[in-house]
Design an enzyme around this catalytic site. Structure first.
Site, short mmCIF file in Angstrom:
data_model
loop_
_atom_site.label_atom_id
_atom_site.label_comp_id
_atom_site.label_asym_id
_atom_site.label_seq_id
_atom_site.Cartn_x
_atom_site.Cartn_y
_atom_site.Cartn_z
N ASN A 35 1.67 5.09 -2.93
CA ASN A 35 2.44 4.31 -3.91
C ASN A 35 2.48 5.07 -5.24
O ASN A 35 1.43 5.30 -5.85
CB ASN A 35 1.83 2.92 -4.10
N LYS B 276 13.40 -7.38 -1.64
CA LYS B 276 12.62 -8.10 -2.64
C LYS B 276 13.54 -8.60 -3.75
O LYS B 276 14.48 -7.92 -4.15
CB LYS B 276 11.49 -7.24 -3.21
N GLU C 22 6.11 5.70 -1.46
CA GLU C 22 6.59 4.39 -1.90
C GLU C 22 6.81 4.38 -3.41
O GLU C 22 6.04 4.96 -4.16
CB GLU C 22 5.54 3.31 -1.58
N SER C 23 7.84 3.67 -3.84
CA SER C 23 8.15 3.40 -5.25
C SER C 23 8.78 4.60 -5.95
O SER C 23 8.37 5.74 -5.75
CB SER C 23 6.91 2.96 -6.04
N LYS D 195 5.07 -7.13 3.95
CA LYS D 195 4.49 -6.55 2.76
C LYS D 195 3.94 -7.68 1.89
O LYS D 195 4.69 -8.51 1.37
CB LYS D 195 5.51 -5.73 1.98
N GLU E 65 -1.93 1.56 2.18
CA GLU E 65 -1.42 2.06 0.90
C GLU E 65 -2.53 2.61 0.02
O GLU E 65 -3.58 2.00 -0.14
CB GLU E 65 -0.71 0.92 0.17
N GLU F 25 13.49 -1.94 1.81
CA GLU F 25 12.73 -3.13 1.40
C GLU F 25 13.61 -4.23 0.84
O GLU F 25 14.57 -3.98 0.12
CB GLU F 25 11.69 -2.73 0.36
#
Length: 267
Positions: A190, A60, A220-221, A120, A169, A58
């Site tokens: 997530n 960001k 995710e995360s 996203k 998600e 990702e």
């Protein structure tokens, strides 16, 4: 169902979409989307249950939870590092106020790499899917906590119509049931609680076992180390979406290789 944080973002997002629709009519945007090259196979780039670890890397610059990560991040240059490092796909944040991203980042990354790209953002409207296709995305994020089930079904159908994959998600088992019932083929779990911003890898451990085997799962995360990747792999995630750790890493390619190799001990 949603936190005040998420509600505030969704209210802002509705205003943004209305303003962009007024500036560029949907019919014209649809023509641009139709003229875009065919989408790349995002779903096929991901591992099935039990397969080798694959990373959705990702891009960001910031997030509401982490604050500023790298305000000067060169999105296409970082995307090339990800591609060279073996990423399966790339996630591009396109929300400006919360994450420092833009559709221009998506366009620039599309011009820089051939990997499948995920837009996203907080998608609420077909207009945003058309924007995604016109800018070169191959998939879009749909968040169950942000969408009534009927809206989720409609957006999934519109993704199929446009040739976009959908990463749906979820944050808890009940949301996973909604995603599967709506027809999601790719489900992202997530590990970050949108109400508190706390990260708990146990979220994936609770949710992933409830997903049907044919659904491709993405954790995710919270993935920072090989140990994190191995823990999630054992929970049933063959695919990991990793952002902040890669942006902060001195050598993203090395971290990508390290995370991917973690799965070798779990198979």
């Amino acid at each position: 169902m949603t936190s005040s944080f998420l509600e505030a973002i969704l209210a802002r997002k509705r205003t943004e979409v209305a303003e962009r629709r007024a500036a560029l009519p949907e019919r014209e945007l649809a023509a641009r989307a139709s003229a875009a090259p065919p989408p790349r196979p995002f779903e096929a780039a991901l591992s099935p249950r039990g397969g080798p670890i694959r990373i959705v890397a990702e891009l960001k610059r910031a997030s509401p939870s982490a604050g500023r990560i790298d305000a000067t991040l060169d999105a296409p240059a970082q995307a090339r590092r990800y591609a060279q490092g073996g990423a399966a796909a790339i996630s591009v944040l396109t929300d400006g106020p919360g994450f420092g991203g833009s559709l221009q980042d998506l366009r620039a990354v599309r011009a820089a790499v051939d990997l499948p790209l995920l837009r996203k953002d907080f998608v609420l409207d077909r207009y945003q899917l058309l924007e995604a296709r016109a800018a070169g995305a191959d998939a879009a994020l749909l968040i169950v906590a942000a969408l009534p089930e009927e809206a989720l079904r409609r957006l999934l159908a519109e993704c199929r119509e446009l040739g976009l994959a959908a990463l749906v998600e979820v944050h808890e088992p009940a949301e996973a049931e909604v995603a599967v019932r709506a027809g999601a083929r790719i489900v992202g779990v997530n590990n970050r609680d949108l109400r508190t911003f706390a990260v708990d890898l146990g979220t994936s451990e609770r949710v992933l076992p409830a997903l049907p085997g044919e659904v491709k799962a993405v954790a995710e995360s919270g993935v920072r180390t090989r140990a994190d990747a191995l823990r999630l792999r054992r929970a049933g995630a063959a695919n990991l979406l990793v952002g902040e750790a890669l942006v902060r890493a001195p050598d993203p390619g090395r971290l990508l290789a390290d995370l991917s190799a973690a799965g070798e001990g779990a198979r």
